[in-house]
Each structure stands twice: as structure tokens, then as C-alpha cells.
Design an enzyme around this catalytic site. Sequence first.
Site, PDB file in Angstrom:
ATOM      1  N   ASN A 219       0.848  -1.192   0.000  1.00 42.93           N
ATOM      2  CA  ASN A 219       0.000   0.000   0.000  1.00 42.93           C
ATOM      3  C   ASN A 219       0.884   1.243   0.000  1.00 42.93           C
ATOM      4  O   ASN A 219       1.693   1.416   0.921  1.00 42.93           O
ATOM      5  CB  ASN A 219      -0.875   0.027   1.260  1.00 42.93           C
ATOM      6  CG  ASN A 219      -1.680   1.319   1.366  1.00 42.93           C
ATOM      7  OD1 ASN A 219      -2.660   1.493   0.644  1.00 42.93           O
ATOM      8  ND2 ASN A 219      -1.262   2.225   2.235  1.00 42.93           N
ATOM      9  N   GLU A 220       0.762   2.043  -1.004  1.00 41.05           N
ATOM     10  CA  GLU A 220       1.448   3.359  -1.073  1.00 41.05           C
ATOM     11  C   GLU A 220       2.907   3.282  -0.616  1.00 41.05           C
ATOM     12  O   GLU A 220       3.386   4.184   0.094  1.00 41.05           O
ATOM     13  CB  GLU A 220       0.669   4.397  -0.250  1.00 41.05           C
ATOM     14  CG  GLU A 220      -0.742   4.602  -0.769  1.00 41.05           C
ATOM     15  CD  GLU A 220      -1.540   5.693  -0.064  1.00 41.05           C
ATOM     16  OE1 GLU A 220      -1.008   6.354   0.851  1.00 41.05           O
ATOM     17  OE2 GLU A 220      -2.713   5.885  -0.436  1.00 41.05           O
TER      18      GLU A 220
ATOM     19  N   TYR B   3      -7.306  11.085  -3.294  1.00 42.42           N
ATOM     20  CA  TYR B   3      -8.185  11.854  -2.407  1.00 42.42           C
ATOM     21  C   TYR B   3      -8.009  13.296  -2.871  1.00 42.42           C
ATOM     22  O   TYR B   3      -6.912  13.850  -2.732  1.00 42.42           O
ATOM     23  CB  TYR B   3      -7.753  11.722  -0.945  1.00 42.42           C
ATOM     24  CG  TYR B   3      -7.861  10.312  -0.388  1.00 42.42           C
ATOM     25  CD1 TYR B   3      -9.020   9.903   0.266  1.00 42.42           C
ATOM     26  CD2 TYR B   3      -6.811   9.404  -0.529  1.00 42.42           C
ATOM     27  CE1 TYR B   3      -9.122   8.615   0.776  1.00 42.42           C
ATOM     28  CE2 TYR B   3      -6.915   8.110  -0.028  1.00 42.42           C
ATOM     29  CZ  TYR B   3      -8.069   7.721   0.621  1.00 42.42           C
ATOM     30  OH  TYR B   3      -8.165   6.443   1.125  1.00 42.42           O
TER      31      TYR B   3
ATOM     32  N   GLU C 138      -8.273   2.895  -3.695  1.00 40.73           N
ATOM     33  CA  GLU C 138      -8.715   3.832  -2.639  1.00 40.73           C
ATOM     34  C   GLU C 138      -9.105   5.114  -3.342  1.00 40.73           C
ATOM     35  O   GLU C 138      -8.297   5.672  -4.095  1.00 40.73           O
ATOM     36  CB  GLU C 138      -7.592   4.155  -1.643  1.00 40.73           C
ATOM     37  CG  GLU C 138      -7.435   3.161  -0.535  1.00 40.73           C
ATOM     38  CD  GLU C 138      -6.374   3.573   0.483  1.00 40.73           C
ATOM     39  OE1 GLU C 138      -6.328   4.758   0.873  1.00 40.73           O
ATOM     40  OE2 GLU C 138      -5.593   2.697   0.862  1.00 40.73           O
TER      41      GLU C 138
HETATM   42  O1  AHR Z   1      -5.597   8.653   5.018  1.00 38.41           O
HETATM   43  C1  AHR Z   1      -5.859   7.264   5.002  1.00 38.41           C
HETATM   44  C2  AHR Z   1      -4.828   6.582   4.351  1.00 38.41           C
HETATM   45  O2  AHR Z   1      -4.817   7.140   3.069  1.00 38.41           O
HETATM   46  C3  AHR Z   1      -4.819   5.140   4.039  1.00 38.41           C
HETATM   47  O3  AHR Z   1      -4.451   4.291   5.022  1.00 38.41           O
HETATM   48  C4  AHR Z   1      -3.743   5.167   3.002  1.00 38.41           C
HETATM   49  O4  AHR Z   1      -3.711   4.035   2.211  1.00 38.41           O
HETATM   50  C5  AHR Z   1      -3.983   6.457   2.279  1.00 38.41           C
HETATM   51  O5  AHR Z   1      -2.895   7.267   2.169  1.00 38.41           O
END
Ligand code: AHR
Length: 502
Positions: A168-169, A234, A283
Amino acid sequence: MLKVHINAMREIGARSPMLYGHFIEHFHRQIYGGVYDPGSPLSDEDGFRVDVLEAMRKIKVPVLRWPGGCFVSSYHWKDAVGKVRQPFFDKAWRVEDPNTFGTDEYIKMCRKIGCEPYICTNAGTGTAEEMSDWTEYCNLEQEGKYAKWRIANGYEQPHRVKYWSIGNENYGFWEIGAKPAQEWGRLVKESAKMMKHVDPTIELSAAALTDIHWNLELLENCGEFLDWISIHEYWDGINQTNDYANYEQTMAYTYRIGHSIDEVRGLLTAMKLEKNIKIAFDEWNLRGWYHPNVHTIKQGVTKEEYLYPRDKNDDNTKYTMADAVFTACFLNELNRNCDIVGMANFAPIVNTRGCIYTYPEGIVLRSTYYIFDLYVNYLGDVVLDSWEEDAPTLNVTSKKGEELKVNTLDVLVTKWAGRSDLALAVVNKDSSKTCSVSLSFSASDSQVKMYTVSGSSIESYNDIGHEEVKIEETELGDFRENMEIFLKPHSVNVIQIKKNAI
Ligand code: AHR
């Protein structure tokens, strides 16, 4: 007035139901006190909140990514199966995790919801061996100590987890065990090799982003092992500040909303991998989660600084029509790109920025929940070619102060496989004006119905004892070519055109 034209014979593609997938992480109240709450009178015999599961089933959650997120990068799955569970200190989020919700509980939850599990592995502090041991535990019938361990834990049949993602990331400074691109390519290759040696039928993804350098290292080293490439976004990055973009600023985020898809598609195409590797947008959410002083060099020392602020994610009054309209625009974009995006996971599903909020006596379905309800239950599964004439635009100012022009209406045309009925998703981003669309195509002998998610204002939200946002149904009568349909301000609509029964 915008005129919608369609080419009913030209299909962009059959979209996977997995575009309406979700994500759940061991973060704050998503698992414990969210979907899993053994002490609650609202929970079933296995500790799952019945009301939450029911809400998930209603939006037909197709796939649920777990256990992180940043959480997974120092998570050791072996400590959370079997009878003996030791609590551990989660170094990503700096809290104790009781470890009572592990792999077997997760699989049980997926079975109750009726969704595919999608496990993200620890590629931060974890090893290729630990990842492939997890695949053994879940997928081997009985060979080896891990399959035998699962059987001893009461699960005779394999869990058959088809979808896995490595890491993950891991590109990010904030991630535990972050890696440079070159190291990443090597780790993914060795992990993928071992996981696929255990079960060659699994489908594998790996953490990526829109960075060309990172993706080249990854795809050149292990493109042949990958079925997916994971990206996240996001738009309103408020994890340190919690200063929500207002409605207009949110509409500005719809400018080039699909830029990440375009960039990754371009690279996959240039590398001739676009037929073999799909994008898992695993995500996404309009707003980043609020967790100040934990992912930065400045670490909060007191819980007031780094832990308690997380409660602010769960202020239901903040999940308004801005979130709903944005969510619909991005779902439209995912649908339009269904030839290359095969999965997407709204992050998260429960609490934090999720579409379902839990409290001890019940749940609240936030505005975004109704967008999933609308798209999953009212829209078709085949995306059709469409184009627009006289499309109006809106001038908006972004949070950074840029002056941008965005389309006022976002239109997606779908049908159902094997049927000629149509369903259009039409989003009206205008905060105050009713807009109209003219249906400039033919559809003989059909009835028109519209399903709308709106609210009396751009600030409408749902909370305990306060329900403003929901789906409303309007009968629009017989279909007429060029008929005009009016769309409320800040609304998300599905217009169904269905043949009369003979
Ligand atoms: O802010 C939440 C986080 O966002 C998650 O855990 C991550 O995968 C992403 O950066």
C-alpha cells in the site's frame, strides 16, 4: 439546453460491478466499533453489526479491500488467526489493535455481505515469504502447515481469495517500510513469484501512482506477473487540517477528474500492457481522512494531538451534496473508462469518510451512500457511446485560487446487457439553477422514470434523526424524442427509459 445524443449500437464496454467496490481499514472506528462490535446488541452471533451488513448488501458491495491502507505495512497476519490473539501496537496509526478481527473474521464478513475479498499484503516490514504464506493459508486445500492451520482453526474449505495486492502506497514517505522504486520492482517480483507459485489462479496488483519512474520500474520488472496496477486519489487533501473544500471548490475538483486514469492508461498503452493489466483504483474519496500529526515528521506526543482529532472525521453534517455530486461525477468517469479500470474501492465504507456511519443504537446513511444505491441499483451495466450538444459550463474557483471552467452537467449513458432499455446518469453541478437536458434520440414505446438524489440545499446532509438526502422517484410518462427533462440544482439523477411490457 444540453442535447444528449447516443449511438445505441456502439458500446464503450461492459463495466465490471467491481467499479462499485469499497475499502475497510483498521483505522479508528471502521472495524472495531464499526462493522465489528461483538458487545453490541445490534451484532450477530459472530460479532458483526447486522444493520451495517444489511446496508452493505443493499448496495451490493462487490469487493472489499482489507486490512489497509497504511495499517497493513506493519501488520503480521499470523498474529490474528487461531485461538490465541495478542494485542499489538499498530505503528502506522499509533494505537493498540486487539487482533480479534483477523483473516478468518474478514472472510466470514465478506461471505455474509456476498462480496469478493481483496487482501492487501504487508510489503512494508513484511517479506515475500510472509505474503505467500498468507496465500497458502487462504487458498491451499490442505497442503502445508498454513492450510492445515486454517483447517485446525475451523475452516475446512479454502477461503479462495482471488484478488491480492502487494503493498500500500510504498512510494510514500509516510508509509512504514517505504521503498525506492528500484527496490519496489524487485520486491514485487519476488513476492508475486512466490504467491503465484502457491496459487497461479490469483489475480495480483501492486502499489503504484501516476509517477512514470515508479511505474516503469514496477512494470518493467514484474509486468508479466501483474494483472492489476493500484492507484489512489483523495482530491481534498485535508488529513492535517480538516478544512473541507466548500461546494464550489469541490466542483473545481471535477476539472480533469480522470487525470490519473489517463496518465496510467497512457503508460500501460505505451508499454503494450493495456490488454493484460487493468487499473484497480483501490482507494478513492473526495476527502482525505483527518489524522494530523501522525504521517508527518512532526509526531503528536499527546493523544489530544494525534488520536482524538480523528473523531472529527465522523461529523455527519460535513457529508453534504458536495460529496454526493462529486462521488457521482467520479463514478461516471470510472464507467467511461471501464475498458481499463476494472475495480475501484471507495475509501472507506464505514465511519471516517465512509458512506455508512455507526453509533451504538443504529446507523446513518450519508449522502454518498445514496449515490452508490442509485448507481448500483438503477443504472445499466453496459456503457454506451454518447455525445453532447450545447453543453453548459460553470466558472469555479478552486481551493488553490485557480479559475476553472467545468461542465455543468455530467452525463453517462448505459443500457443493460441483452436489453434495449436505457439508463442515463445525469449530474447537475449547478448550486442554484435547475438545468435541463433534451433526449435527442429515439426509443419507441417506452416509459421514462427518474430517480433523484438531491436535498434542499448544497449543505443538505443526513444525521441521527435528520434525513434530508435520499432517492426520490418521478414518473415522466411516455418517451418522446427530444423530450426535455429538468434536473434540480446540485442533484444526481438516473433517468430510466424502459420498454412497455407487451
Ligand atoms: O488517510 C488514510 C490513508 O490514506 C490510508 O491508510 C492510506 O492508504 C492512504 O494514504
